[in-house]
Design a protein around this motif. Structure first.
Motif, PDB file in Angstrom:
ATOM      1  N   SER A  63      -5.287 -67.168  16.812  1.00  0.00           N
ATOM      2  CA  SER A  63      -5.716 -67.747  15.546  1.00  0.00           C
ATOM      3  C   SER A  63      -5.549 -69.262  15.514  1.00  0.00           C
ATOM      4  O   SER A  63      -5.973 -69.903  14.567  1.00  0.00           O
ATOM      5  CB  SER A  63      -4.918 -67.146  14.383  1.00  0.00           C
ATOM      6  N   CYS A  64      -4.922 -69.816  16.536  1.00  0.00           N
ATOM      7  CA  CYS A  64      -4.630 -71.252  16.561  1.00  0.00           C
ATOM      8  C   CYS A  64      -5.230 -71.918  17.788  1.00  0.00           C
ATOM      9  O   CYS A  64      -5.445 -71.285  18.811  1.00  0.00           O
ATOM     10  CB  CYS A  64      -3.118 -71.483  16.573  1.00  0.00           C
ATOM     11  N   HIS A  65      -5.450 -73.200  17.637  1.00  0.00           N
ATOM     12  CA  HIS A  65      -5.852 -74.032  18.776  1.00  0.00           C
ATOM     13  C   HIS A  65      -4.594 -74.370  19.572  1.00  0.00           C
ATOM     14  O   HIS A  65      -3.477 -74.241  19.062  1.00  0.00           O
ATOM     15  CB  HIS A  65      -6.505 -75.328  18.275  1.00  0.00           C
ATOM     16  N   ASP A  67      -3.220 -77.076  20.097  1.00  0.00           N
ATOM     17  CA  ASP A  67      -2.372 -78.070  19.425  1.00  0.00           C
ATOM     18  C   ASP A  67      -1.656 -77.512  18.193  1.00  0.00           C
ATOM     19  O   ASP A  67      -0.936 -78.220  17.497  1.00  0.00           O
ATOM     20  CB  ASP A  67      -3.172 -79.316  19.052  1.00  0.00           C
ATOM     21  N   GLY A  68      -1.875 -76.221  17.897  1.00  0.00           N
ATOM     22  CA  GLY A  68      -1.193 -75.577  16.780  1.00  0.00           C
ATOM     23  C   GLY A  68      -1.984 -75.555  15.487  1.00  0.00           C
ATOM     24  O   GLY A  68      -1.585 -74.908  14.523  1.00  0.00           O
ATOM     25  N   THR A  69      -3.111 -76.260  15.437  1.00  0.00           N
ATOM     26  CA  THR A  69      -3.931 -76.229  14.227  1.00  0.00           C
ATOM     27  C   THR A  69      -4.661 -74.892  14.134  1.00  0.00           C
ATOM     28  O   THR A  69      -4.985 -74.270  15.146  1.00  0.00           O
ATOM     29  CB  THR A  69      -4.957 -77.383  14.206  1.00  0.00           C
ATOM     30  N   MET A  70      -4.907 -74.460  12.919  1.00  0.00           N
ATOM     31  CA  MET A  70      -5.540 -73.173  12.668  1.00  0.00           C
ATOM     32  C   MET A  70      -7.028 -73.234  12.996  1.00  0.00           C
ATOM     33  O   MET A  70      -7.681 -74.255  12.777  1.00  0.00           O
ATOM     34  CB  MET A  70      -5.342 -72.831  11.186  1.00  0.00           C
ATOM     35  N   GLN A  71      -7.551 -72.147  13.520  1.00  0.00           N
ATOM     36  CA  GLN A  71      -8.991 -72.061  13.754  1.00  0.00           C
ATOM     37  C   GLN A  71      -9.715 -72.027  12.409  1.00  0.00           C
ATOM     38  O   GLN A  71      -9.174 -71.560  11.418  1.00  0.00           O
ATOM     39  CB  GLN A  71      -9.346 -70.786  14.524  1.00  0.00           C
ATOM     40  N   SER A  72     -10.957 -72.490  12.421  1.00  0.00           N
ATOM     41  CA  SER A  72     -11.764 -72.434  11.199  1.00  0.00           C
ATOM     42  C   SER A  72     -12.207 -70.992  10.959  1.00  0.00           C
ATOM     43  O   SER A  72     -12.109 -70.138  11.848  1.00  0.00           O
ATOM     44  CB  SER A  72     -13.004 -73.323  11.343  1.00  0.00           C
ATOM     45  N   LYS A  76     -12.850 -68.113  13.882  1.00  0.00           N
ATOM     46  CA  LYS A  76     -12.156 -66.827  13.848  1.00  0.00           C
ATOM     47  C   LYS A  76     -13.161 -65.689  13.729  1.00  0.00           C
ATOM     48  O   LYS A  76     -13.030 -64.660  14.385  1.00  0.00           O
ATOM     49  CB  LYS A  76     -11.177 -66.788  12.661  1.00  0.00           C
TER      50      LYS A  76
END
Length: 116
Positions: A63-65, A67-72, A76
């Motif tokens: 669910s994350c990239h 770098d730790g940012t959430m996928q759009s 998803k």
């Protein structure tokens, strides 16, 4: 290399557990779903769940990239649609509908899923 019966069963069990976990996450939310809930719903022992997969870590991983940012939402949705096609063998339209339905039950995606 041909798979033996045990390897095939392990793959089938893992696939079943992932399907059950996705459903449980959709119904209860990821933070409220316990591995014992997944085991009970899948009709397997609690130990089998631990032996097969670490669901919450894998869920977050996918669910994350990096770098730790959430996928759009779209990222998803595309991933989940592909996952459903791969694991269930259904056509893209049906898989996309199922993915949207699952995502609409997850708190993080409810707003986006209901818009579409």
């Amino acid at each position: 290399m041909l798979e033996n019966k045990r390897q095939k069963q392990k793959k089938l069990t893992r696939k079943h557990l992932i399907e059950v976990a996705i459903k449980q996450f959709g119904e209860n939310g990821i933070l409220k779903t316990r591995t014992s809930d997944i085991a009970k719903a899948a009709d397997v022992s609690h130990g089998t769940v631990f032996a097969m997969v670490d669901f919450k870590n894998e869920y977050f991983k996918y669910s994350c990239h990096p770098d730790g940012t959430m996928q759009s939402y779209d990222e998803k949705l595309n991933y989940l649609t592909s996952f459903i096609i791969k694991t269930q063998g259904i056509d893209e339209k049906a898989a996309n509908f199922a993915a949207k339905s699952m995502m609409s039950k997850l708190p993080a995606w409810q707003t986006e899923a209901n818009i579409l």
